[in-house]
Enzyme design. Structure first.
Site, short mmCIF file in Angstrom:
data_model
loop_
_atom_site.label_atom_id
_atom_site.label_comp_id
_atom_site.label_asym_id
_atom_site.label_seq_id
_atom_site.Cartn_x
_atom_site.Cartn_y
_atom_site.Cartn_z
CB SER A 142 -31.70 -10.32 4.02
OG SER A 142 -31.27 -9.33 4.92
CG ASP A 174 -42.15 -19.64 7.45
OD1 ASP A 174 -42.82 -18.80 6.83
OD2 ASP A 174 -41.00 -20.00 7.10
CG HIS A 201 -38.46 -17.92 5.24
ND1 HIS A 201 -39.59 -17.98 6.02
CD2 HIS A 201 -38.22 -16.60 5.04
CE1 HIS A 201 -40.00 -16.77 6.30
NE2 HIS A 201 -39.20 -15.89 5.71
CG MET A 252 -39.43 -10.42 9.02
SD MET A 252 -39.36 -12.23 8.96
CE MET A 252 -38.45 -12.58 10.47
#
Length: 342
Positions: A142, A174, A201, A252
């Site tokens: 999150s 990333d 991040h 993700m």
């Protein structure tokens, strides 16, 4: 220096391998399992032979997601839990908890804009973990991770169950993006490319270490700066492309599954498993910092540090520290004011 399986190979290997292994199986809970990240993440984890039970939790729709996934012919048993009164049941006995819950970014929003909503969600869910599975390893997806990980740490400290080796901020996307972009520019197989990404991040706190890429690659300075900026702003690239329909969900989910699969392999006894992660750290002036780490049977086994940085990368680190420290401070202050349920 250490063994790892990069990129797509990590998830493929986790799904295909160990089918006849004697490695222990793990009960994994996904909190936010009905969302844009949660559903594909749960699908990928259902395919792991290292998962014995997949416990899915969200505030809506989870029973349907669980029923759907339960028809897939893999060994993990799937259970669905919906609403605050079922959070305890979702978490009880969980050894690994993955938290993608929260609202997505929309055009014009930064990760920091998500703070107020997602901070409360993460604090509530982590408080549930502290009460119902206090020894579980928690993986925070999150956003904003630079703040939600410190929030989680403070909530766990308040309950007296904090272990810095068992709390991870998942920054794997990333690395996945850096590997993809470098491979495209150099004509390489992305599953064979490994670019460590350190820092945090969000925006300029994302610091790809192109100088440490394996295999070794080089770029002219202007191209290197453009590549670095693209990696840092890749999330915004997706938000704009989706034109209001959401943020990075599928990539993700892949990255979250990659990190979780690496963790499961390490918990099962595989040695030398490495990923980058945003963890408590004393390596810089920021109390949390993402670096390559070795995962082990109890979580974080060792921190591999920053390695040798180029002058350009050293400058990026220095430029990121103030923002990182401010994000951490914001998370700590939020947690101090958060009123948990009994």
């Amino acid at each position: 220096m250490f063994s790892r399986i990069s990129g797509a190979g990590a998830v493929r290997t986790a799904i295909r391998s160990f089918s006849s292994s004697s490695q222990s199986l793990t009960r994994v809970a996904v909190l936010g399992a009905a969302g844009g990240i949660g559903q594909p993440l749960s699908l990928l984890l259902k395919g792991s032979p290292l998962v014995s039970e997949l416990s899915l939790y969200d505030i809506v729709h989870t029973p349907g997601v669980a029923a759907d996934l339960s028809h897939i012919e893999t060994r993990a048993r799937v259970t669905g839990h919906v609403g605050a009164d079922q959070l305890g049941a979702a978490l009880k006995g969980s050894e690994v908890v993955v938290i993608p819950a929260g609202v997505p970014r929309k055009p014009g929003m930064t990760r920091d804009d998500l703070f107020n909503t997602n901070a409360s969600i993460v604090a509530t869910l982590v408080d549930g973990c502290a009460q119902h599975c206090p020894t579980a390893i928690i993986c925070i997806i999150s956003n904003p991770v630079n703040s939600t990980v410190p929030i989680a740490a403070e909530i766990l400290k308040r309950r007296g169950v904090y272990d810095p080796k068992r709390l991870f901020g998942v920054t794997t996307l990333d690395i996945v993006r850096a590997n993809t972009f470098v491979s495209e520019l150099k004509g390489l197989d992305p599953s064979k490319v490994n670019v460590p990404v350190i820092g945090g991040h969000a925006g300029k706190t994302i610091i790809p270490l192109i100088s440490q890429c394996s295999p070794h690659v080089e770029f002219p300075q202007a191209e290197l700066e453009a590549l670095t900026l693209r990696i840092q702003e890749a999330g915004t690239e997706v938000v704009k492309a989706k034109a209001g329909a959401g943020s990075a969900t599928l990539s993700m989910a892949f990255a979250g599954a990659r990190f979780t699969s690496s963790l499961l392999r390490a918990l099962g006894g595989e040695s030398g498993v490495s990923e980058c992660s945003f963890v408590e750290s004393s390596l810089t002036a920021s109390p949390y910092f993402s670096t390559p780490i070795i995962l082990g049977k109890h979580g974080l086994e060792s921190n591999l540090g920053l390695g040798k940085l180029s002058a350009f990368e050293e400058r990026l680190v220095q430029e990121a520290l103030a923002e990182l420290q401010a994000s951490v401070k914001k998370g700590v202050e939020f947690a101090a004011a958060f009123k948990a349920t009994k």
